[in-house]
Design an enzyme around this catalytic site. Structure first.
Site, PDB file in Angstrom:
ATOM      1  N   LYS A  54       0.839  -1.208   0.000  1.00 17.59           N
ATOM      2  CA  LYS A  54       0.000   0.000   0.000  1.00 17.59           C
ATOM      3  C   LYS A  54       0.870   1.252   0.000  1.00 17.59           C
ATOM      4  O   LYS A  54       0.624   2.196  -0.754  1.00 17.59           O
ATOM      5  CB  LYS A  54      -0.935  -0.008   1.227  1.00 17.59           C
ATOM      6  CG  LYS A  54      -2.055  -1.032   1.123  1.00 17.59           C
ATOM      7  CD  LYS A  54      -2.843  -1.210   2.411  1.00 17.59           C
ATOM      8  CE  LYS A  54      -3.856  -2.345   2.259  1.00 17.59           C
ATOM      9  NZ  LYS A  54      -4.613  -2.659   3.477  1.00 17.59           N
ATOM     10  N   GLN A  98      -4.528  -1.208   9.801  1.00 15.74           N
ATOM     11  CA  GLN A  98      -4.472  -2.531   9.184  1.00 15.74           C
ATOM     12  C   GLN A  98      -5.047  -3.582  10.136  1.00 15.74           C
ATOM     13  O   GLN A  98      -4.725  -3.616  11.326  1.00 15.74           O
ATOM     14  CB  GLN A  98      -3.008  -2.871   8.818  1.00 15.74           C
ATOM     15  CG  GLN A  98      -2.842  -4.167   8.051  1.00 15.74           C
ATOM     16  CD  GLN A  98      -3.473  -4.133   6.650  1.00 15.74           C
ATOM     17  OE1 GLN A  98      -3.597  -3.075   6.032  1.00 15.74           O
ATOM     18  NE2 GLN A  98      -3.877  -5.289   6.161  1.00 15.74           N
ATOM     19  N   ASP A 121     -10.972   3.155   4.213  1.00 18.00           N
ATOM     20  CA  ASP A 121     -11.258   1.720   4.173  1.00 18.00           C
ATOM     21  C   ASP A 121     -12.764   1.455   4.065  1.00 18.00           C
ATOM     22  O   ASP A 121     -13.187   0.353   3.709  1.00 18.00           O
ATOM     23  CB  ASP A 121     -10.769   1.049   5.468  1.00 18.00           C
ATOM     24  CG  ASP A 121      -9.497   0.245   5.280  1.00 18.00           C
ATOM     25  OD1 ASP A 121      -9.300  -0.297   4.176  1.00 18.00           O
ATOM     26  OD2 ASP A 121      -8.719   0.150   6.247  1.00 18.00           O
TER      27      ASP A 121
END
Ligand code: GUN
Length: 286
Positions: A54, A98, A121
């Site tokens: 990412k 994460q 997200d």
């Protein structure tokens, strides 16, 4: 006859190229670079790889990323304090924590602490609710990537009259992708670990999304000839090779199939970049 592969890597590349151009044009007008903050707690091996990819993708398109690595022993209060700081930071447009988090940290409380306007997200209840209600918000990246892949298949832009079967009911993929398919007028069935006779459902699917995390779960006999199959699984086979939830033999039955690797994975990152750029745009307008 073997089905056609849906090349997620190529599609992701074209999305990233488009974002690179958009950001170069914005920079020429003096606009600030979009910023993404990534919080990685603990040392989960797979998470380290995902986060590295990412961060690398951010640099390629011109998004400024900051990686905050915190030890597995980080307390809930410490992590919440970091999230609050990032919520207040005007150079940060996207915040990504994460998952999975180490034991002892309450995932839902951490997600709830993220400013929904920076939740790239799409995991915050506000964004999940916006998806449910068909309102503007951030869509979760993996299911959004699935829908973009479906866009490349002829006749799949509208799913009216089609049966979509989702295997898996996670917050990250199963539930949101079911809502996205429904918004496209598909008739949607969601199956999970408690579904009796899974094959009876999957065999009726025009669009089949496998998002369980079990290698080889979907075999050729479970797929309707001519179906579109999206494989969201990320597993290791007995030789340690990366594989999805869909057995290789399914390529002989499906008309279109997304591969693992090179399918949904790169699309997740492309859509994360898309959401971050979109967040920066919305913050500039605010
Ligand atoms: N873990 C696995 N997939 C994801 C994702 O899309 N976002 C975050 N934050 N964590 C994940």
């Amino acid at each position: 006859m073997a089905g056609q592969l849906i090349d997620g890597a190529a599609l992701a590349r074209s999305i990233r190229e488009q974002l690179t151009q958009t950001l170069a044009a914005a920079a020429a007008t003096g606009a600030a670079r979009p910023g993404l903050a990534v919080l990685l707690v603990g040392d989960d091996a797979a998470s380290q790889v995902y986060v590295r990819n990412k961060v690398k993708a951010c640099a390629e398109v011109g998004v400024a990323s900051t990686l905050l690595r915190l030890p597995a022993q980080t307390s809930q209060d410490e992590l919440l304090a970091r999230v609050h700081e990032l919520n207040q930071d005007p150079t940060v447009h996207g915040i990504l924590v994460q998952l999975p988090l180490p034991p002892g940290l309450d995932e839902s409380r951490i997600m709830a602490a993220i400013d929904p306007a920076k939740d790239v997200d799409g995991f915050h209840a506000v964004n999940a609710g916006a998806l449910l209600l068909g309102q503007p918000g951030f869509w979760p990246c993996t299911p959004h990537g699935c829908m973009r892949m479906l866009d490349t298949v002829p006749g799949m832009q509208s799913l009216r009259g089609k049966h979509a079967v989702v295997v898996g009911r996670s917050h990250i993929v199963g539930k949101p992708v079911a809502l996205m398919l429904l918004a496209r007028d598909a008739t949607v069935t969601v199956c999970h670990s408690g579904t009796p006779d899974l094959a009876a459902h999957t065999r009726t699917a025009d669009v089949l999304v496998a998002a369980v995390g079990r290698a080889g779960l979907i075999t050729a006999g479970m797929v309707k000839p001519g179906a579109v199959v999206l494989d969201v699984g990320i597993n290791r086979d007995s030789q340690g090779k990366l594989c999805g939830d869909v057995a290789a033999s399914v390529a002989q039955v499906a008309a279109y199939l997304s591969p693992v690797p090179g399918g949904v994975g790169p699309m997740t990152i492309a859509l994360l970049l898309h959401n971050t750029v979109e967040s920066a745009r919305r913050h500039a307008l605010a």
